[in-house]
Design a protein around this motif. Structure first.
Motif, mmCIF file in Angstrom:
data_model
loop_
_atom_site.group_PDB
_atom_site.id
_atom_site.type_symbol
_atom_site.label_atom_id
_atom_site.label_comp_id
_atom_site.label_asym_id
_atom_site.label_seq_id
_atom_site.Cartn_x
_atom_site.Cartn_y
_atom_site.Cartn_z
ATOM 1 N N THR A 1 7.325 19.997 4.699
ATOM 2 C CA THR A 1 8.014 18.773 5.126
ATOM 3 C C THR A 1 6.650 17.546 5.069
ATOM 4 O O THR A 1 5.602 17.452 5.615
ATOM 5 C CB THR A 1 8.203 18.793 6.225
ATOM 6 N N GLY A 2 6.874 16.460 5.189
ATOM 7 C CA GLY A 2 6.921 15.020 5.281
ATOM 8 C C GLY A 2 7.892 14.169 4.907
ATOM 9 O O GLY A 2 8.837 14.231 5.190
ATOM 10 N N ALA A 3 6.847 12.757 4.780
ATOM 11 C CA ALA A 3 7.749 12.024 4.571
ATOM 12 C C ALA A 3 7.686 10.661 3.641
ATOM 13 O O ALA A 3 6.123 11.128 2.807
ATOM 14 C CB ALA A 3 7.440 11.210 6.334
ATOM 15 N N MET A 4 8.476 10.206 2.978
ATOM 16 C CA MET A 4 7.991 8.870 1.717
ATOM 17 C C MET A 4 8.124 7.744 2.416
ATOM 18 O O MET A 4 8.948 7.329 3.797
ATOM 19 C CB MET A 4 9.535 9.557 0.698
ATOM 20 N N ILE A 5 7.056 6.717 2.875
ATOM 21 C CA ILE A 5 7.168 5.744 2.924
ATOM 22 C C ILE A 5 6.908 4.418 1.332
ATOM 23 O O ILE A 5 6.663 5.704 0.478
ATOM 24 C CB ILE A 5 5.998 4.943 3.766
ATOM 25 N N GLU A 6 6.990 3.441 1.558
ATOM 26 C CA GLU A 6 7.334 2.600 0.420
ATOM 27 C C GLU A 6 6.436 1.021 1.018
ATOM 28 O O GLU A 6 5.737 1.056 1.993
ATOM 29 C CB GLU A 6 9.023 1.497 0.621
ATOM 30 N N ALA A 7 5.320 1.409 -0.164
ATOM 31 C CA ALA A 7 4.133 -0.392 0.495
ATOM 32 C C ALA A 7 4.047 -1.102 -1.100
ATOM 33 O O ALA A 7 4.604 -0.385 -1.883
ATOM 34 C CB ALA A 7 3.392 1.008 0.565
ATOM 35 N N ALA B 1 0.147 -2.325 1.176
ATOM 36 C CA ALA B 1 0.194 -2.776 2.658
ATOM 37 C C ALA B 1 1.752 -1.903 3.523
ATOM 38 O O ALA B 1 2.542 -2.220 2.375
ATOM 39 C CB ALA B 1 0.993 -4.348 2.480
ATOM 40 N N THR B 2 1.559 -1.478 3.681
ATOM 41 C CA THR B 2 3.408 -1.303 4.253
ATOM 42 C C THR B 2 3.513 -2.045 5.749
ATOM 43 O O THR B 2 2.167 -1.741 6.810
ATOM 44 C CB THR B 2 3.116 0.201 4.243
ATOM 45 N N GLY C 1 3.694 -4.010 7.737
ATOM 46 C CA GLY C 1 2.339 -4.162 8.606
ATOM 47 C C GLY C 1 0.933 -4.066 8.736
ATOM 48 O O GLY C 1 0.579 -4.902 9.845
ATOM 49 N N THR C 2 0.889 -3.333 7.599
ATOM 50 C CA THR C 2 -0.200 -2.134 8.450
ATOM 51 C C THR C 2 -1.102 -1.640 6.942
ATOM 52 O O THR C 2 -0.576 -2.618 5.778
ATOM 53 C CB THR C 2 -0.503 -1.363 9.550
ATOM 54 N N GLN C 3 -2.209 -1.428 7.073
ATOM 55 C CA GLN C 3 -2.830 -1.020 5.665
ATOM 56 C C GLN C 3 -3.023 0.717 5.853
ATOM 57 O O GLN C 3 -2.707 1.187 6.224
ATOM 58 C CB GLN C 3 -3.958 -1.800 5.471
ATOM 59 N N LEU C 4 -2.744 1.195 4.180
ATOM 60 C CA LEU C 4 -3.182 2.445 4.343
ATOM 61 C C LEU C 4 -3.589 2.594 2.835
ATOM 62 O O LEU C 4 -3.841 2.193 1.805
ATOM 63 C CB LEU C 4 -1.736 2.744 4.046
ATOM 64 N N LEU C 5 -5.354 3.333 3.022
ATOM 65 C CA LEU C 5 -6.414 3.119 2.153
ATOM 66 C C LEU C 5 -5.713 4.532 1.136
ATOM 67 O O LEU C 5 -5.544 5.641 2.277
ATOM 68 C CB LEU C 5 -7.197 3.673 3.017
ATOM 69 N N VAL C 6 -5.782 4.884 -0.313
ATOM 70 C CA VAL C 6 -5.414 5.826 -0.590
ATOM 71 C C VAL C 6 -6.585 6.386 -1.815
ATOM 72 O O VAL C 6 -7.433 5.183 -2.144
ATOM 73 C CB VAL C 6 -3.817 6.100 -1.274
ATOM 74 N N PRO C 7 -6.272 7.240 -2.538
ATOM 75 C CA PRO C 7 -7.539 7.413 -4.071
ATOM 76 C C PRO C 7 -6.776 5.997 -4.403
ATOM 77 O O PRO C 7 -5.654 5.536 -4.353
ATOM 78 C CB PRO C 7 -7.377 9.255 -4.329
ATOM 79 N N ARG C 8 -7.926 5.660 -4.808
ATOM 80 C CA ARG C 8 -7.169 4.589 -6.199
ATOM 81 C C ARG C 8 -6.228 4.648 -7.243
ATOM 82 O O ARG C 8 -5.964 5.971 -7.921
ATOM 83 C CB ARG C 8 -8.618 4.411 -7.236
ATOM 84 N N VAL C 9 -5.143 3.945 -7.072
ATOM 85 C CA VAL C 9 -3.708 3.420 -8.323
ATOM 86 C C VAL C 9 -3.895 2.945 -8.954
ATOM 87 O O VAL C 9 -4.343 1.397 -9.309
ATOM 88 C CB VAL C 9 -2.624 3.867 -7.395
ATOM 89 N N ASP C 10 -3.263 3.291 -10.463
ATOM 90 C CA ASP C 10 -3.633 2.923 -11.710
ATOM 91 C C ASP C 10 -2.275 1.553 -11.695
ATOM 92 O O ASP C 10 -0.782 1.642 -12.441
ATOM 93 C CB ASP C 10 -3.499 3.540 -13.031
ATOM 94 N N HIS C 11 -2.427 1.131 -10.419
ATOM 95 C CA HIS C 11 -1.046 -0.585 -10.122
ATOM 96 C C HIS C 11 -1.486 -1.925 -10.468
ATOM 97 O O HIS C 11 -2.569 -1.456 -9.454
ATOM 98 C CB HIS C 11 -0.710 0.274 -9.763
ATOM 99 N N PRO C 12 -1.132 -2.205 -11.044
ATOM 100 C CA PRO C 12 -1.317 -3.812 -10.544
ATOM 101 C C PRO C 12 -0.810 -4.169 -8.946
ATOM 102 O O PRO C 12 -0.417 -3.592 -8.596
ATOM 103 C CB PRO C 12 -0.728 -4.392 -11.259
ATOM 104 N N ILE C 13 -1.997 -5.426 -9.420
ATOM 105 C CA ILE C 13 -1.765 -5.423 -7.260
ATOM 106 C C ILE C 13 -0.154 -5.609 -7.391
ATOM 107 O O ILE C 13 0.685 -7.075 -7.985
ATOM 108 C CB ILE C 13 -2.789 -6.550 -7.201
ATOM 109 N N GLY C 14 0.151 -5.868 -6.744
ATOM 110 C CA GLY C 14 2.054 -6.318 -5.684
ATOM 111 C C GLY C 14 2.997 -5.383 -6.357
ATOM 112 O O GLY C 14 3.848 -6.210 -5.569
ATOM 113 N N THR C 15 2.103 -4.667 -7.148
ATOM 114 C CA THR C 15 3.412 -2.936 -7.620
ATOM 115 C C THR C 15 3.933 -2.875 -6.450
ATOM 116 O O THR C 15 3.461 -2.466 -5.108
ATOM 117 C CB THR C 15 2.350 -1.948 -8.435
ATOM 118 N N LYS C 16 5.462 -2.003 -6.495
ATOM 119 C CA LYS C 16 6.014 -1.173 -4.860
ATOM 120 C C LYS C 16 5.770 -0.260 -5.559
ATOM 121 O O LYS C 16 6.109 0.799 -6.454
ATOM 122 C CB LYS C 16 7.368 -1.860 -5.111
#
Length: 365
Positions: free
Chosen positions: A234-240, A254-255, A257-272
């Motif tokens: 079980t878990g949940a899905m959030i958008e950021a 960014a999600t 109004g707060t920040q979530l740190l995760v292992p580096r993602v190969d997506h440009p800044i601003g990607t949803k």
């Protein structure tokens, strides 16, 4: 286009009785093995004649048992992606793809072959035969063959189950593109929570032949009354949104109004993005913790607590319009005197969010 499904069929151990709609995008049939997922897909495909029901893709009725209407499988205008690719071994990739195109009606738009080849990234594979392809490459070719039949809908029965984790990570982005770049319903069978969270537009949760919940992916996955695979999955899905990349190998999202740190993602800044966070990876604190290694501390509100049959408690947490789930012990819940409406802190280790649990958010339709 919308796929309307109603299927009734007697199975060993229970009676299947489901009704749901699949809009454009990917609708995932989600549940344990034996819940009836493949039976539903096979009924839609015409590989099984159910005891009762009706299925229609807009004005194309695939079957209506009450009115004795049964369209043969080859006239149903669908593409089927199986667990294994089922490519013709004696044909090249190009020939396998053109076999799918042979079933398309004469009104197929010009140029679709090149568009599909580009979308799936299989330009360099066209001259090869299936024996020279990896598992992920075979599945991409199988998807292309299904698309080139110009189908009214696509069926995918656990298409990644035969692949290892690395190959699954390679092919999931192509399903994300398929979800966002086609306008046809895709009925997709899975029992992998992270896979569902990444690609699903909507989810139909199944248990013993019944629909326990259906709706948008985020709503169904975070519902405490729905646990298609049990509490351990079980878990949940959030958008950021990708906010920044750091030199130490982390990315900041960014999600709400707060920040979530995760292992580096190969997506440009601003990607949803979509992020799946397992309930077992979320700790709950009644005051903001200091001096800990976990990098993510989110102020949240307890929405609901649900006792399990064992020593566990599921806690539904909200921040903004998003929901998280935490799986803790009943002893911890009692010691912290947790109750609905209480403001607490959700603690999440950055490394507990694997890269394959992060994917592109659906594009607006």
């Amino acid at each position: 286009m919308t796929l309307a499904v109603s299927v009734q069929h007697k199975l060993s151990g229970f009676d299947l009785d489901v009704t749901f709609e699949a809009p454009p995008g990917i609708t995932v049939l989600f549940g344990r093995s034996g819940a009836g997922k493949t039976t539903i897909v096979n009924a839609v495909a015409g590989l099984l004649k159910p005891d009762g029901g009706r299925v229609a893709a807009d004005d194309l009725v695939l079957f209506d048992i009450e009115n004795d209407l049964w369209l043969p499988p080859h006239k149903r205008r669908l593409g089927y992606v199986f667990q294994d690719a089922r490519l013709f071994p004696h044909l090249s990739v190009r020939q396998n793809l053109l076999y799918g195109r042979w079933f398309a009606p004469g009104t197929e738009p010009r140029g679709s072959f090149d568009q599909i080849i580009e979308m799936l990234g299989i330009e360099d594979l066209l001259k090869r035969r299936p024996a020279a392809l990896s598992g992920g490459e075979k599945q991409r070719v199988a998807i292309g063959r299904a698309l080139l039949a110009n189908p009214k809908l696509i069926l995918a029965d656990e298409p990644l189950s035969s692949l290892d984790d690395a190959r699954k990570s390679d092919i999931l982005p192509y399903f994300e593109r398929l979800r966002d770049e086609t306008k046809i319903p895709i009925l997709y069978v899975s029992h992998a929570a992270t896979e569902v969270a990444r690609i699903a537009t909507s989810v139909v949760a199944l248990e013993k032949g019944r629909v326990t919940r259906q709706g948008p992916a985020a709503d169904v996955l975070s519902d405490l009354s729905v646990a298609p695979l049990g509490v351990r999955a079980t878990g949940a899905m959030i958008e950021a949104v990708v906010k920044s990349h750091h030199s130490d190998g982390l990315s900041a999202l960014a999600t709400e109004g707060t920040q979530l740190l995760v292992p580096r993602v190969d997506h440009p800044i601003g990607t949803k993005l979509r992020v799946w966070i397992g309930a077992q990876d979320v700790m709950v604190a009644t005051s903001r913790p200091n001096g800990i290694s976990a990098l993510n501390v989110l102020e949240v509100e307890i929405k609901e607590l649900r006792l399990g049959s064992g020593p566990g408690v599921m806690v539904q947490l909200s921040f903004g319009t998003s929901l998280l789930l935490a799986r803790i012990t009943r002893r911890s819940a009692d010691a912290l005197a947790l109750k609905p409406g209480q403001t607490v802190f959700a603690v999440i280790k950055a490394v507990s969010v694997p890269r394959d649990a992060i994917g592109d958010a659906p594009s607006p339709r």
